[in-house]
Design an enzyme around this catalytic site. Structure first.
Site, PDB file in Angstrom:
ATOM      1  N   THR A 184      39.722  17.943  39.794  1.00 39.71           N
ATOM      2  CA  THR A 184      41.136  17.784  39.916  1.00 39.71           C
ATOM      3  C   THR A 184      41.780  19.118  40.489  1.00 39.71           C
ATOM      4  O   THR A 184      42.885  18.910  40.693  1.00 39.71           O
ATOM      5  CB  THR A 184      41.994  17.232  38.497  1.00 39.71           C
ATOM      6  OG1 THR A 184      41.497  18.127  37.448  1.00 39.71           O
ATOM      7  CG2 THR A 184      41.559  15.984  38.035  1.00 39.71           C
ATOM      8  N   GLY A 185      41.116  20.126  40.150  1.00 35.68           N
ATOM      9  CA  GLY A 185      41.482  21.414  40.718  1.00 35.68           C
ATOM     10  C   GLY A 185      41.813  21.513  42.052  1.00 35.68           C
ATOM     11  O   GLY A 185      41.179  20.619  42.948  1.00 35.68           O
ATOM     12  N   SER A 237      41.726  14.551  31.731  1.00 32.66           N
ATOM     13  CA  SER A 237      41.543  13.584  32.597  1.00 32.66           C
ATOM     14  C   SER A 237      40.389  12.606  32.396  1.00 32.66           C
ATOM     15  O   SER A 237      40.704  11.567  33.069  1.00 32.66           O
ATOM     16  CB  SER A 237      41.272  14.456  33.896  1.00 32.66           C
ATOM     17  OG  SER A 237      42.231  15.467  34.195  1.00 32.66           O
ATOM     18  N   CYS A 252      35.855  34.235  48.693  1.00 30.28           N
ATOM     19  CA  CYS A 252      36.456  33.829  49.633  1.00 30.28           C
ATOM     20  C   CYS A 252      36.409  35.043  50.593  1.00 30.28           C
ATOM     21  O   CYS A 252      36.148  34.733  52.045  1.00 30.28           O
ATOM     22  CB  CYS A 252      37.750  32.983  49.935  1.00 30.28           C
ATOM     23  SG  CYS A 252      38.953  33.875  48.563  1.00 30.28           S
ATOM     24  N   SER A 307      46.563  30.093  48.719  1.00 23.12           N
ATOM     25  CA  SER A 307      45.797  29.158  48.005  1.00 23.12           C
ATOM     26  C   SER A 307      44.546  29.540  47.427  1.00 23.12           C
ATOM     27  O   SER A 307      44.066  28.859  46.534  1.00 23.12           O
ATOM     28  CB  SER A 307      45.459  27.860  49.292  1.00 23.12           C
ATOM     29  OG  SER A 307      44.546  28.703  50.324  1.00 23.12           O
ATOM     30  N   GLU A 367      39.595  41.420  43.085  1.00 20.67           N
ATOM     31  CA  GLU A 367      39.118  41.150  44.182  1.00 20.67           C
ATOM     32  C   GLU A 367      38.429  42.268  45.214  1.00 20.67           C
ATOM     33  O   GLU A 367      37.473  41.956  45.846  1.00 20.67           O
ATOM     34  CB  GLU A 367      40.333  40.687  45.232  1.00 20.67           C
ATOM     35  CG  GLU A 367      40.115  39.901  46.308  1.00 20.67           C
ATOM     36  CD  GLU A 367      39.761  38.469  46.108  1.00 20.67           C
ATOM     37  OE1 GLU A 367      39.742  37.924  45.060  1.00 20.67           O
ATOM     38  OE2 GLU A 367      39.628  37.949  47.283  1.00 20.67           O
ATOM     39  N   LYS A 384      35.006  42.805  43.703  1.00 22.12           N
ATOM     40  CA  LYS A 384      33.940  41.490  44.217  1.00 22.12           C
ATOM     41  C   LYS A 384      33.605  41.869  45.768  1.00 22.12           C
ATOM     42  O   LYS A 384      32.210  41.457  46.208  1.00 22.12           O
ATOM     43  CB  LYS A 384      34.827  40.048  44.070  1.00 22.12           C
ATOM     44  CG  LYS A 384      34.960  39.686  42.860  1.00 22.12           C
ATOM     45  CD  LYS A 384      35.663  38.175  42.831  1.00 22.12           C
ATOM     46  CE  LYS A 384      36.216  38.052  41.189  1.00 22.12           C
ATOM     47  NZ  LYS A 384      37.023  36.797  41.518  1.00 22.12           N
ATOM     48  N   HIS A 402      42.651  33.614  55.276  1.00 14.45           N
ATOM     49  CA  HIS A 402      42.668  35.288  54.840  1.00 14.45           C
ATOM     50  C   HIS A 402      42.446  35.955  56.287  1.00 14.45           C
ATOM     51  O   HIS A 402      41.477  35.747  57.036  1.00 14.45           O
ATOM     52  CB  HIS A 402      41.630  35.463  53.933  1.00 14.45           C
ATOM     53  CG  HIS A 402      41.924  35.054  52.526  1.00 14.45           C
ATOM     54  ND1 HIS A 402      42.724  34.577  52.177  1.00 14.45           N
ATOM     55  CD2 HIS A 402      40.686  35.094  51.327  1.00 14.45           C
ATOM     56  CE1 HIS A 402      42.502  34.142  50.871  1.00 14.45           C
ATOM     57  NE2 HIS A 402      41.506  34.581  50.507  1.00 14.45           N
ATOM     58  N   THR A 430      39.874  28.320  51.648  1.00 11.45           N
ATOM     59  CA  THR A 430      39.270  27.302  50.763  1.00 11.45           C
ATOM     60  C   THR A 430      38.469  26.250  51.506  1.00 11.45           C
ATOM     61  O   THR A 430      37.780  25.723  51.008  1.00 11.45           O
ATOM     62  CB  THR A 430      40.372  26.427  50.147  1.00 11.45           C
ATOM     63  OG1 THR A 430      41.135  25.739  51.374  1.00 11.45           O
ATOM     64  CG2 THR A 430      41.452  27.219  49.473  1.00 11.45           C
TER      65      THR A 430
END
Lengths: 350, 350, 350, 350
Positions: free
Chosen positions: D11-12, D39, D149, D179, D202, D205, D242, D330
């Site tokens: 659901t995410g 859920s 990402c 997003s 970030e 990473k 991005h 995404t």
């Protein structure tokens, strides 16, 4: 049947949309593209400042732009899709109409006698004027117009209700996307963190075109629908997709939310009956979430050809209801409108 | 006269506005700030996630946050400015009202008997209910509320017209800023390139509060104004400043655009007569450009306390006129509203 | 001392900022405003499309615009603030410099011999070139320029570090506001939900002007600072305030985060020493939150004249550190830069 | 070959992307969807707050959500696509790995011994660790991770250059879409008219994952690539896509812009060789316009699986070049990354 077509104003925003959309429809074959003198003679890719998010279609990339002159366009062209600056539209469209069917986005010819202003699901019978127009002018072709972007979305939702009920009055407040003004139309300094509560002539267009579309044709003349319609138009920081907040007061005292939901949901027009490839399955999609439709989420419904309606609810006035709609302003509201007109004409008249 | 004040909910968005604005007004002296248990005991600077564009005022930076408990607040406090979460507002405001005058932003108490819901320029006489409220509850203090942000801006423009003419009906469609929902209220994914055509309970609040503000007080009860008012509320990608598109149908058949311009422009209320320092010179500013007011340009008019009105024009309905307004939702529409209420009370009742 | 001043290009974006800011400073008295032929002869209010969020200053509202001609400007004018289109700046500024001191925002004269390119806190001694310039040209006046907006913010943060340490190399990536491009410079369709990774000539300007500002003057010639500087410039959807991500590699091996914080925080220049009224108390403000500075929150620091720096942290390369800065591009980066130059000249040279 | 798959965290935001993308790929068959207890037991349509711009796929709409428990998932599932909150990912992924191949988006397992961190075009041979992982843990399944990402987009452009040249150092400054932070991650008040120069963890990473991906595998251990890489990460008001501004300094002194353009353009990896249906024709698309790539225009290139690179130009440092890239965060940067990993595993190992 495959129709040969030409695009006028091919480097502009709506012109680019024409090219993007036409290239995806097998029954249209782009044979000529025309633009201003500055671009004429150049390859399309070299002349255009392409702003669509899909690449320039292969078949157009290397096409040479011709002058905006009917004599430079192939004789076997069936449709000329026109998106011309206000000042040029009137004489240029008339010149092309001597030979071709001109599907026009310009406002200048919309309200004229013998010139059909058409949304295919709403008033396809106005296309009958085409013959009158040819006869009166002695043309081989004619001009067919589509309405203003905000009018199209509104009228698609009014039509099925207007056929079933009697309207006492209608009010609409719009929140319109920036793409409607053309690429350079709205400076970012005007719209970031802002709303502009004014769009030149937009309110007047909505008020007159909507009533014309819902009116009755008598030969080449249209008797406007007989109810008052008020439009207030605003620009908001949205790329594509006009949002409109609508209120209808009915003469009838037995309308319900469920009636309206059902009537809008079940609405189908001639393009759906004729299975036109560019017609959306549902011209109007009814949403039941409390916070939809939204332009970013719903503008692409039906490939940008469906209008989404939600928040159908009673208004405080007698026999009154409110709803919100979202329609894609440069697809259903501009290029797609002309294309669907052409598909219907091709099917019924060619 | 300098009033000692306390701010409840001091770390929230409206609480921060209270602190920012109060620190600029010499006649208010912040002596206590309260917040949730999580923050109590901390220095304000350490507890708050400050989101205003001016720095934390010096005199508050090091102040220790107390619990939201009347016993932790200095006895000589005159006003408690409250901006509390919906669930807490009712019991907490009542507890503080036993000792203090609570100037509240919460919606829960607005429509209750004996509790004044006031805009100082609109219905200052409703403040008379304060004494009734004290008597009935046996309190030393009382609760005074201000309306919802979108209601305040609308009602300031309706009031002078309502006093002069008779309204048949009013419709309003709002385009509201995201700050009204609190810092985390509207995710960026919901509003970038988008409009959200729904704000929970907002339409109901506008419809009932506006008529209450224009209504007549009979003791502790208000007889609502007697005309239908319809509100449609939308959220747009604007930081501060609500834009509202308004249509008024009058009973009178002799209203003109010039009448409306003049009536709005000349409108002054008790805060102006009493020369309250936080009152704007003009509660309503009339603009005549074709594309104003705009939230980014006009929200700060009158230091955020004036509402700007423009595009006053006839509507298509009989005896009807339309206009657009912009008001600052977190100044005039929230913290500033409570402060002006307190200034008026201080001048007239303390 | 009160200086009489004239503003050239008074209807443009930077021209409007000049008028807005100058009207707030008692030591400047606007006596003439000039604009293009189209505007000359008109009242300022009638000619300008005013885009500032404060109203047109009273004293300028009714002022008659004169032609951009030195003979139409009062003889007792001390400073001419110029913000002219690229094509016009060179000849027009030279014409005005025969009589007046021209404080210019245009790029065309910035790197020329004998013309000072100055940030008052950085290289005030370059103003010595003014006399040379007068002598060589036989002018009564001269041209003084300020750098590009993104350069000013960067250089204010480099200067105190450059004075204390040795730079091996510097890299900067900018995220610039749309106002830097003028009102119509960035279409909303280009920047909503988007980033534009290109600003014409901006990278070249930053790279050359910064080294020039940090360079040593030898008569009318500047020896550029001797380290490589790389700039990558992007446009983002922000109204005002440029954000820049900076990395510095030092020759020194003993620099620390605390050194940098302290050096930037304590930096003061001649405008601060001379107590110029338009000089911010701190040219550079150091912030220690993990997510600041941000343009919407920090652009107005020091009334738009301070640069905010945060996230000072070690970089992965040897002896390297990174930080983020925000500066107001149309105040400190344009109109305010010229005004501070003029204040310094007035204090030291008039 | 058709693979049965399960989606965890369905659901995410990333879970929704998994469902949207998987439903378009014939070789994946969604047989289970799992989500939190809140859920579980509900129909997907009833449980999800769907934020994609295409409707919920028919085959999933009525599917019942199961608990996040391996025993509730069909035994014949081949891949479990996981997008779980940071706190849950570690134990839950391990539990599922006992039976299934888990394709994970979480960061917690990325840098661990024996767990492959893979971009299929970059380091497919790291998948060899799967067997080691099974053996050591005594599992029937294993965990395969994809990078962050912003790392994926960067590394796809570095890989072909790294294979051909020697890097001395790399710097990157990102302008990242909202997003990436999840639907509620970035409040609109934080990003409208603003830039946030900080994204938690970030930079760390990007700096570690990129070097890991370009490193050499020795059994279950990876020797990181040996050059310094500096990342500065910013959030901007963009929905998806991005943008990254990159600078590379080479050891080699003979690199040219044309070399880089050609090397990036001609880059193909194993997914392209194996004709995986979800692999883009070109992992990296080189654009030559002066102002591209832009996120709104280029994020959907290659159905969101291609990274677009432009503005390849010499940098001021020795043997240095700069460019700008845009990648869909995404799709290629999250859900699509896991899917392509699974397609490659299915082709080579199942």
């Amino acid at each position: 049947m495959v129709n040969n077509v030409c695009v006028l104003g091919a480097t502009g925003m709506v012109g680019q949309r024409f090219i993007q959309l036409l290239s995806q429809i097998p029954d249209f074959n782009i044979v000529n593209i025309a633009a201003s003198e500055r671009s004429a003679g150049k390859r399309y890719e070299d002349a255009v400042n392409w702003h669509q998010t899909t690449p320039i279609p292969e078949e157009v990339r290397d096409m040479k732009i011709v002058n905006t002159d009917p004599n430079e366009v192939a004789d076997d062209v069936d449709f000329v899709f026109a998106s011309l600056p206000a000042g040029l539209a009137e004489p240029v469209e008339a010149a092309f109409a001597e030979k071709f069917i001109v599907a026009s986005n310009a406002s200048v010819n919309r309200m004229k006698e013998n010139i059909p202003l058409v949304i295919p699901e709403v008033n396809p019978e106005h296309l009958e004027m085409m013959e009158l127009q040819k006869d009166i002018n002695g043309w081989d072709g004619c001009i067919v117009t589509n309405p203003n972007c905000s009018t199209i979305a509104l009228t698609l939702t009014l039509k099925p209700l207007f056929d079933k009920y009697n309207f006492k009055r209608v009010g609409v407040t719009t929140m319109q996307a920036v793409s409607g003004a053309g690429y350079n139309g709205v400076p970012s300094m005007g719209i970031l963190d802002n709303v502009i509560p004014y769009i030149g002539s937009e309110e007047e267009k909505m008020q007159s075109e909507t009533l014309h579309l819902l009116g009755e044709r008598d030969g080449g003349v249209v008797q406007k629908a007989n109810f008052p319609l008020s439009a207030s138009c605003n620009r908001v920081g949205v790329i594509d997709g006009h949002t409109e907040s609508v209120s209808i007061e009915f003469e009838d005292d037995d309308v319900t939310v469920e009636d309206i939901q059902e009537t809008l949901s079940e609405f189908r027009g001639l393009p759906q009956e004729e299975n036109l490839s560019f017609a959306p399955e549902q011209p109007v999609i009814v949403r039941k979430e409390e916070d939809r439709p939204q332009p970013r989420m719903d503008r692409d419904a039906g490939h940008g050809m469906s209008v989404s309606v939600g928040r159908i609810r009673p208004d405080v006035f007698d026999n009154s209801f409110k709803y919100t709609l979202v329609g894609h302003n440069t697809i259903r509201g501009a290029a797609g409108a002309s294309i669907l007109n052409a598909q219907l004409i091709s099917k019924l008249y060619l």
